[in-house]
Design an enzyme around this catalytic site. Structure first.
Site, mmCIF file in Angstrom:
data_model
loop_
_atom_site.group_PDB
_atom_site.id
_atom_site.type_symbol
_atom_site.label_atom_id
_atom_site.label_comp_id
_atom_site.label_asym_id
_atom_site.label_seq_id
_atom_site.Cartn_x
_atom_site.Cartn_y
_atom_site.Cartn_z
ATOM 1 N N CYS A 51 0.830 -1.205 0.000
ATOM 2 C CA CYS A 51 0.000 0.000 0.000
ATOM 3 C C CYS A 51 0.867 1.259 0.000
ATOM 4 C CB CYS A 51 -0.868 -0.043 1.252
ATOM 5 S SG CYS A 51 -1.889 1.404 1.532
ATOM 6 N N GLU A 54 2.638 2.132 3.205
ATOM 7 C CA GLU A 54 3.980 1.570 3.465
ATOM 8 C C GLU A 54 5.062 2.474 2.882
ATOM 9 O OE1 GLU A 54 1.919 -1.587 2.855
ATOM 10 O OE2 GLU A 54 2.082 -1.771 5.032
ATOM 11 N N MET A 55 4.789 3.008 1.690
ATOM 12 C CA MET A 55 5.779 3.900 1.069
ATOM 13 C C MET A 55 6.007 5.129 1.946
ATOM 14 S SD MET A 55 7.196 2.720 -1.514
ATOM 15 C CE MET A 55 8.066 4.136 -2.162
ATOM 16 N N LYS A 56 4.901 5.663 2.476
ATOM 17 C CA LYS A 56 5.023 6.832 3.367
ATOM 18 C C LYS A 56 5.886 6.478 4.571
ATOM 19 C CE LYS A 56 2.258 9.964 1.773
ATOM 20 N NZ LYS A 56 0.915 9.540 1.372
ATOM 21 N N HIS A 74 0.090 -4.464 5.825
ATOM 22 C CA HIS A 74 -1.217 -4.442 6.499
ATOM 23 C C HIS A 74 -2.363 -4.822 5.575
ATOM 24 C CE1 HIS A 74 -0.878 -0.503 4.593
ATOM 25 N NE2 HIS A 74 -2.201 -0.497 4.551
ATOM 26 N N CYS A 104 -13.533 -3.356 18.040
ATOM 27 C CA CYS A 104 -13.632 -4.072 19.325
ATOM 28 C C CYS A 104 -15.084 -4.334 19.676
ATOM 29 C CB CYS A 104 -12.915 -3.296 20.441
ATOM 30 S SG CYS A 104 -13.806 -1.810 20.986
ATOM 31 N N CYS A 107 -16.157 -0.007 22.317
ATOM 32 C CA CYS A 107 -15.813 1.399 22.583
ATOM 33 C C CYS A 107 -16.913 2.316 22.043
ATOM 34 C CB CYS A 107 -14.455 1.749 21.966
ATOM 35 S SG CYS A 107 -14.478 1.848 20.163
ATOM 36 N N CYS A 110 -17.224 2.217 18.254
ATOM 37 C CA CYS A 110 -17.858 0.992 17.751
ATOM 38 C C CYS A 110 -19.362 0.996 18.036
ATOM 39 C CB CYS A 110 -17.202 -0.242 18.369
ATOM 40 S SG CYS A 110 -15.586 -0.614 17.653
ATOM 41 N N CYS A 118 -12.451 2.706 15.674
ATOM 42 C CA CYS A 118 -12.360 1.950 16.932
ATOM 43 C C CYS A 118 -11.186 2.458 17.776
ATOM 44 C CB CYS A 118 -12.162 0.465 16.615
ATOM 45 S SG CYS A 118 -11.825 -0.557 18.060
ATOM 46 N N CYS A 180 -7.401 -3.287 2.737
ATOM 47 C CA CYS A 180 -7.098 -1.850 2.804
ATOM 48 C C CYS A 180 -7.513 -1.121 1.524
ATOM 49 C CB CYS A 180 -5.627 -1.595 3.120
ATOM 50 S SG CYS A 180 -5.269 0.167 3.194
#
Ligand code: NAD
Ligand code: ZN
Length: 439
Positions: A51, A54-56, A74, A104, A107, A110, A118, A180
Site C-alpha cells: 500500500c 507503506e511507502m510513506k 497491512h 472491538c 468502545c 464501535c 475503533c 485496505c
C-alpha cells in the site's frame, strides 16, 4: 467435516521481510513467531498487497517512533493457523482478512453507528501486542509489529478484533485488497462522500486506493469522474475502472483547480485526495463547487500541516477525513467479500503485479518510479498441500513473476500437517492450502 481447533503452543519459524532501520531496504530473514496469547490468532498469510501507506512509512524517519526492526504490511489475507485462549469468532482453518482498523465492538466509536474509528486502533502506535510484548523475534532481537497486522511475514499474530472472517471460497490473492486499498477508496466514495447519481467527481492520485475511489464513484452513479495524476501511465487503467477523463497537472500552466473549474463550469461536486500531500489537499478542496462541494482526504498527511485559505470555506465547501472508507471493519468486510464473490465488483484491474515476497524491494522501486503502471502489487505465499514450491502467480497477472513460498529451505517444513483446513466442495485448489507444520 470435523474441524480441529488448534491451540498451538509451538513457535513457528518462517520468513519475513524485516526493516532493520529507517531508509534501509527490506531484508528477508528467518523469524520466530510465538504462539497466540489470549484473544489473539496466528495467521498464515497467503497474500498481501503493498500500500501507499507503506511507502510513506518507508520515507519517514520518525513515524515508527524508533521501533526497529519492524515487520510492516497491512493489506493481507490468510488462514487461521491457531488461536489463543478466549478466541470465539474465528477458528483454525478459517480464511480471514487482516484489519489495520480493528472493531472491538465495545468502545464509543464501535457503539456509534456513524463512526468506524475503533479506539483500539491506537494499539498500533505501540508497534506491540496489547500486553506490551512482541510475538516476533529475529536473530535474538525483538521485532516490532506494524498496523495491528504485520503481513509481510509468512505467519503473523493478530488480535482477534483485527481479523474478519472471509467466505471459505474467496480467492485470497484477490480479496486481500479488501483489507485496505479497495475498501478505503471505494468506501470514501460511497460512505464518506456519499456520491450522488449524476454528480461530477474528481480523484487526485490514481494508485490502488484512488482507482478504488473511482470504482465507488461509478457505482454511486456519478456522471463524470475525472482522474488527476502526474503519471499519465495511470490513465488507461483509471478509464478501465470508470474514469470518464484524466488529466495531468503538469500539462497545464495554471493551477489544477482552475483547470477543473474550466472543465466543469462550477467545480466538482465531490473531490478525493488520494495522494497524501498537503498541497494537493488544498488544490482538491479548491476544485470543489464553492457551496456544496465535498472534499474527502484519503491520503495520509500525518505529520504535515495543511495550509488552506479560510476563504474556501466561506461559501460552504466541506473537507472531511476518511479512514478505511468509513467501513466498520469486522462487520462490513465479510459483506464486501461476499459482494466480490457475487461479482458486484471486480478487483482484477487493481492487481498489476504479483511477486514473491523476496522481490519486495523491487516493488518499492515500482512505487517510487511509477514504473509498470503499478496499481497494486500483491505478494504471495502459497502452499498447495505439499512441500514443493509450485508457481502460482502466472495465472494471476500477465506481468507476474512466478514464485514459491519465499524460497524457504524445505527443511524448515515438515510434510503436511497437523492442522486441518476445511475443504468445502469446489474450493479453489490454490486456496486449499494445507498448512505446513512448524518445526
Ligand atoms: P500510490 O502510491 O499507489 O498512489 C499514489 C498516486 O498519486 C500515484 O499514482 C502518484 O503518481 C500520484 N501522485 C503523486 N504525487 C502527485 C501529485 N502531486 N499530483 C497528482 N498525483 C500525484 O498510493 P495508494 O496505495 O493508492 O495510497 C494513496 C494514499 O492513500 C496514500 O497517502 C496512503 O497512505 C493513503 N491511504 C489512506 C488510507 C485511509 O484509511 N485513509 C488507507 C490506505 C491508504
Ligand atoms: Zn493501506
Amino acid at each position: 467435516m470435523g474441524l480441529k481447533v488448534m491451540k498451538s503452543s509451538q513457535v513457528i519459524r518462517c520468513r519475513a521481510a524485516i526493516l532493520w532501520k529507517p531508509g534501509a531496504p527490506f531484508s528477508i530473514e528467518e523469524v520466530e513467531v510465538a504462539p497466540p496469547k489470549a484473544k489473539e490468532v496466528r495467521v498464515k498469510i497467503v497474500a498481501t498487497g503493498f500500500c501507499g501507506t507503506e511507502m510513506k512509512m518507508l520515507k519517514s524517519k520518525t513515524l515508527h517512533h524508533d521501533h526497529y526492526p519492524i515487520i510492516m504490511g497491512h493489506e493481507g489475507a490468510g488462514i487461521v493457523e491457531s488461536v489463543g485462549e478466549g478466541v470465539s469468532t474465528v477458528k483454525t482453518g478459517d480464511k480471514v482478512i487482516t484489519l489495520f482498523l480493528p472493531q472491538c465492538g465495545e468502545c464509543a466509536s464501535c457503539l456509534n453507528s456513524e463512526d468506524n474509528f475503533c479506539k483500539q486502533f491506537k494499539q498500533s502506535e505501540t508497534n506491540l501486542m496489547s500486553d506490551g510484548t512482541s510475538r516476533f523475534t529475529c536473530k535474538g532481537k525483538l521485532v516490532y509489529h506494524f498496523g495491528n497486522t504485520s503481513t509481510f511475514s509468512e505467519y503473523t499474530v493478530i488480535n482477534e478484533i483485527s481479523v474478519a472472517k472471509a467466505d471459505a471460497f474467496a480467492p485470497l490473492e484477490k480479496v486481500c485488497l479488501i483489507s485496505c486499498g479497495f475498501s478505503t477508496g471505494f468506501g470514501a466514495a460511497v460512505n464518506t462522500a456519499k456520491v450522488t447519481p449524476g454528480s461530477t467527481c474528481a480523484v487526485f492520485g490514481l494508485g490502488g486506493v484512488g482507482m478504488s475511489a473511482i470504482m465507488g464513484c461509478k457505482v454511486a452513479g456519478a456522471a463524470r469522474i475525472i482522474g488527476v495524476d502526474i503519471n499519465k501511465d495511470k490513465f488507461e487503467k483509471a478509464k478501465e475502472v470508470g474514469a470518464t477523463e484524466c488529466i495531468n497537472p503538469q500539462d497545464y500552466e495554471k493551477p489544477i483547480q482552475e483547470v477543473l473549474f474550466e472543465m466543469t463550469g462550477d467545480g466538482v461536486d465531490f473531490c478525493f485526495e488520494v495522494i497524501g500531500n498537503p498541497e494537493t489537499v488544498a488544490a482538491a478542496l479548491a476544485s470543489c463547487h464553492e457551496s456544496h462541494g465535498v472534499c474527502v482526504i484519503v491520503g495520509l498527511t500525518i505529520g504535515d500541516q495543511l495550509n488552506i485559505s479560510g476563504h474556501l470555506f466561506l461559501s460552504g465547501r466541506s473537507l472531511k477525513g476518511s479512514i478505511f472508507g468509513g467501513w466498520k471493519s469486522r462487520k462490513d468486510v465479510p459483506k464486501l467479500v461476499s459482494d466480490y464473490m457475487a461479482k458486484k465488483y471486480n478487483l482484477d484491474p487493481l492487481i498489476t503485479h504479483t511477486l514473491n515476497l523476496d522481490k519486495i524491494n523491487e516493488a518499492v522501486e515500482f512505487m517510487k518510479t511509477g514504473k509498470w503502471q503499478v496499481a497494486r502489487t500483491i505478494f504471495m505465499s502459497e502452499y498447495l498441500g505439499s512441500r514443493e514450491r509450485v508457481p502460482v502467480a502466472a495465472a494471476l497477472s500477465a506481468a507476474s513473476i512466478s514464485l514459491g513460498p519465499y524460497h524457504l529451505p524445505v527443511s524448515c517444513w515438515l510434510p503436511v500437517a497437523s492442522v486441518s483446513i476445511p475443504t468445502p466442495e469446489g474450493f479453489c485448489q490454490q486456496q486449499n492450502a494445507v498448512l505446513p507444520t512448524p518445526d
